[in-house]
Design a protein around this motif. Structure first.
Motif, PDB file in Angstrom:
ATOM      1  N   UNK A 152     -19.588  26.961  13.810  1.00  6.11           N
ATOM      2  CA  UNK A 152     -20.364  28.271  14.284  1.00  6.11           C
ATOM      3  C   UNK A 152     -20.325  29.127  13.101  1.00  6.11           C
ATOM      4  N   UNK A 153     -19.508  29.235  12.296  1.00  6.22           N
ATOM      5  CA  UNK A 153     -19.593  30.040  11.170  1.00  6.22           C
ATOM      6  C   UNK A 153     -20.582  29.662  10.121  1.00  6.22           C
ATOM      7  N   UNK A 154     -20.558  28.411   9.900  1.00  9.77           N
ATOM      8  CA  UNK A 154     -21.436  27.666   8.829  1.00  9.77           C
ATOM      9  C   UNK A 154     -22.866  27.814   9.564  1.00  9.77           C
ATOM     10  N   UNK A 155     -23.044  27.776  10.851  1.00  9.66           N
ATOM     11  CA  UNK A 155     -24.554  27.575  11.228  1.00  9.66           C
ATOM     12  C   UNK A 155     -24.886  29.366  11.209  1.00  9.66           C
ATOM     13  N   UNK A 156     -24.042  30.297  11.382  1.00 15.65           N
ATOM     14  CA  UNK A 156     -24.396  31.719  11.048  1.00 15.65           C
ATOM     15  C   UNK A 156     -24.816  31.909   9.807  1.00 15.65           C
ATOM     16  N   UNK A 157     -23.847  31.371   8.903  1.00 18.54           N
ATOM     17  CA  UNK A 157     -24.431  31.760   7.500  1.00 18.54           C
ATOM     18  C   UNK A 157     -25.761  31.263   7.033  1.00 18.54           C
ATOM     19  N   UNK A 158     -26.059  29.818   7.717  1.00 18.24           N
ATOM     20  CA  UNK A 158     -27.220  29.203   7.246  1.00 18.24           C
ATOM     21  C   UNK A 158     -28.457  29.849   7.687  1.00 18.24           C
ATOM     22  N   UNK A 159     -28.083  30.426   8.871  1.00 23.46           N
ATOM     23  CA  UNK A 159     -29.107  31.346   9.394  1.00 23.46           C
ATOM     24  C   UNK A 159     -29.429  32.813   8.617  1.00 23.46           C
ATOM     25  N   UNK A 160     -28.331  33.474   8.309  1.00 22.86           N
ATOM     26  CA  UNK A 160     -28.654  34.679   7.553  1.00 22.86           C
ATOM     27  C   UNK A 160     -29.141  34.452   6.188  1.00 22.86           C
ATOM     28  N   UNK A 161     -28.716  33.159   5.484  1.00 20.78           N
ATOM     29  CA  UNK A 161     -28.917  32.957   4.402  1.00 20.78           C
ATOM     30  C   UNK A 161     -30.641  32.578   4.176  1.00 20.78           C
ATOM     31  N   UNK A 201     -18.364  25.168   1.462  1.00 25.84           N
ATOM     32  CA  UNK A 201     -16.955  24.983   0.666  1.00 25.84           C
ATOM     33  C   UNK A 201     -16.240  26.069   0.808  1.00 25.84           C
ATOM     34  N   UNK A 202     -17.035  27.385   0.787  1.00 25.96           N
ATOM     35  CA  UNK A 202     -16.224  28.445   0.908  1.00 25.96           C
ATOM     36  C   UNK A 202     -16.008  28.849   2.296  1.00 25.96           C
ATOM     37  N   UNK A 203     -16.927  28.509   3.265  1.00 30.97           N
ATOM     38  CA  UNK A 203     -16.611  28.487   4.738  1.00 30.97           C
ATOM     39  C   UNK A 203     -15.282  27.870   5.033  1.00 30.97           C
ATOM     40  N   UNK A 204     -15.322  26.449   4.595  1.00 28.39           N
ATOM     41  CA  UNK A 204     -13.975  25.794   4.752  1.00 28.39           C
ATOM     42  C   UNK A 204     -12.648  26.590   4.203  1.00 28.39           C
ATOM     43  N   UNK A 285     -18.613  18.822  -1.194  1.00 30.52           N
ATOM     44  CA  UNK A 285     -18.087  18.510  -0.118  1.00 30.52           C
ATOM     45  C   UNK A 285     -16.787  17.935  -0.325  1.00 30.52           C
ATOM     46  N   UNK A 286     -16.290  17.657  -1.401  1.00 29.67           N
ATOM     47  CA  UNK A 286     -14.859  17.297  -1.715  1.00 29.67           C
ATOM     48  C   UNK A 286     -13.926  18.436  -1.340  1.00 29.67           C
ATOM     49  N   UNK A 287     -14.400  19.704  -2.123  1.00 33.23           N
ATOM     50  CA  UNK A 287     -13.599  20.999  -1.677  1.00 33.23           C
ATOM     51  C   UNK A 287     -13.288  21.217  -0.256  1.00 33.23           C
ATOM     52  N   UNK A 288     -14.902  21.033   0.483  1.00 30.57           N
ATOM     53  CA  UNK A 288     -14.741  21.469   2.005  1.00 30.57           C
ATOM     54  C   UNK A 288     -13.662  20.484   2.709  1.00 30.57           C
ATOM     55  N   UNK A 289     -13.666  19.327   2.295  1.00 29.83           N
ATOM     56  CA  UNK A 289     -13.078  18.331   3.039  1.00 29.83           C
ATOM     57  C   UNK A 289     -11.340  18.637   2.759  1.00 29.83           C
ATOM     58  N   UNK A 290     -10.935  18.875   1.569  1.00 29.81           N
ATOM     59  CA  UNK A 290      -9.727  19.335   1.301  1.00 29.81           C
ATOM     60  C   UNK A 290      -9.273  20.624   2.023  1.00 29.81           C
ATOM     61  N   UNK A 291     -10.185  21.533   2.050  1.00 29.62           N
ATOM     62  CA  UNK A 291      -9.786  22.734   2.583  1.00 29.62           C
ATOM     63  C   UNK A 291      -9.783  22.624   4.167  1.00 29.62           C
ATOM     64  N   UNK A 292     -10.719  21.850   4.682  1.00 32.41           N
ATOM     65  CA  UNK A 292     -10.441  21.452   6.034  1.00 32.41           C
ATOM     66  C   UNK A 292      -9.281  20.812   6.501  1.00 32.41           C
TER      67      UNK A 292
END
Length: 304
Positions: A152-161, A201-204, A285-292
């Motif tokens: 949900x945070x990622x989708x909101x960010x995609x729209x704002x950007x 990755x920063x969202x994660x 993608x690797x950073x996002x996976x590690x953070x998640x």
């Protein structure tokens, strides 16, 4: 399949709540004001430089239109080379993009992680602190709750950007009549995709920080600390590599610090080579996976 359905239900519910809340409007306003400020500053500097150049050429014996145009083109190539680290392929691929768009994009990559932190610092801790999270986890898996909130945070960010990038490119089209519709559309998609790959990755990371603490304020502070640490690692690593190269010495161990920072891989997000872009995309993608995974581990071990 049950986990996927749970994730989609939580994602849609959280996204609707985020869109209806005043925070989305405030975040869009902050993003818009910052981007507009950068555009105004860049436009003012460009006008001042052009005025100073024309004055110098006039003092030197007169400046015709061709001379001014050639000088302006040389200056543009110099700025473009600086922004792309003199990468010939990138300079050719971005030759039609107005300089102000590139400058705003570079500045955006610097402040976008902080913007992401402000957007989602309480996505998990806001539920864990008042213990309302337990009502969700009774009906859904913790992994589904985590992924649903992240998406949900990622989708909101995609729209704002997308909204901000579209406004920037429209401004660039008005200010630069030779910036055609085809080039505008292609580069808008390219810049938007680059910003998405960079920011997810920063969202994660924000999801991880929000999962580690019960207090949203502590999550936000810790998030900013990590952003500073990553920035420092990238800066120290680049500086160490540059100093060693200038002195002719073998590069030291400090240069490897830059590879541990997500910011280091932003340079090739606009590269026309699929290989170069793919390496950067895989890194993010690797950073996002590690953070998640870290966020899931923290949420799973927490007593809700």
């Amino acid at each position: 399949m049950d986990g996927l359905k749970e994730t989609l239900v939580i994602w849609s519910a959280e996204l609707r709540r985020a869109v209806r809340s005043g925070r989305a409007v405030v975040l869009l306003g902050l993003y818009s004001m910052f981007s507009a400020l950068v555009l105004l500053v860049v436009g003012w500097l460009a006008r001042e430089v052009r005025t100073a150049v024309n004055q110098k050429l006039a003092e030197a014996g007169g400046a015709d239109a061709d001379t001014s145009a050639r000088f302006a083109e040389e200056m543009r190539k110099g700025v473009l080379g600086f922004l792309t680290s003199n990468d010939t392929a990138m300079m050719e691929a971005l030759a039609q993009v107005p300089i102000e768009v590139l400058l705003v994009f570079k500045v955006t990559l610097f402040f976008l992680p902080a913007y992401v932190a402000l957007m989602g610092f309480d996505q998990i801790s806001g539920e864990v602190g008042p213990r309302s999270m337990r009502y969700l986890t009774v009906r859904a898996r913790r992994s589904s709750v985590l992924l649903g909130k992240f998406l949900s945070q990622a989708a909101l960010l995609v729209g704002l950007v997308l909204v901000i990038d579209l406004a920037i490119f429209i401004y660039a089209r008005i200010a630069n009549p030779d910036f055609g519709f085809a080039a505008l559309s292609l580069n808008l998609l390219k810049f938007w995709m680059a910003a998405i790959v960079f920011s997810l990755s920063y969202v994660a990371l924000t999801t991880l920080c929000s999962s580690l603490f019960r207090s949203p304020a502590v999550s936000l502070v810790f998030n900013f600390i990590l952003l500073f640490v990553f920035w420092l690692m990238d800066t120290v690593g680049r500086a160490s590599s540059a100093v060693d190269a200038a002195s002719g010495q073998q590069e030291g161990a400090l240069r490897f610090l830059r590879y541990l920072s997500p910011s280091y891989y932003a340079g090739d997000l606009l590269h026309p080579s699929f290989t170069e872009f793919g390496v950067s995309g895989a890194a993010y993608a690797g950073f996002a996976t590690i953070f998640l995974l870290g966020a899931y581990g923290a949420l799973r071990a927490r007593d809700l």
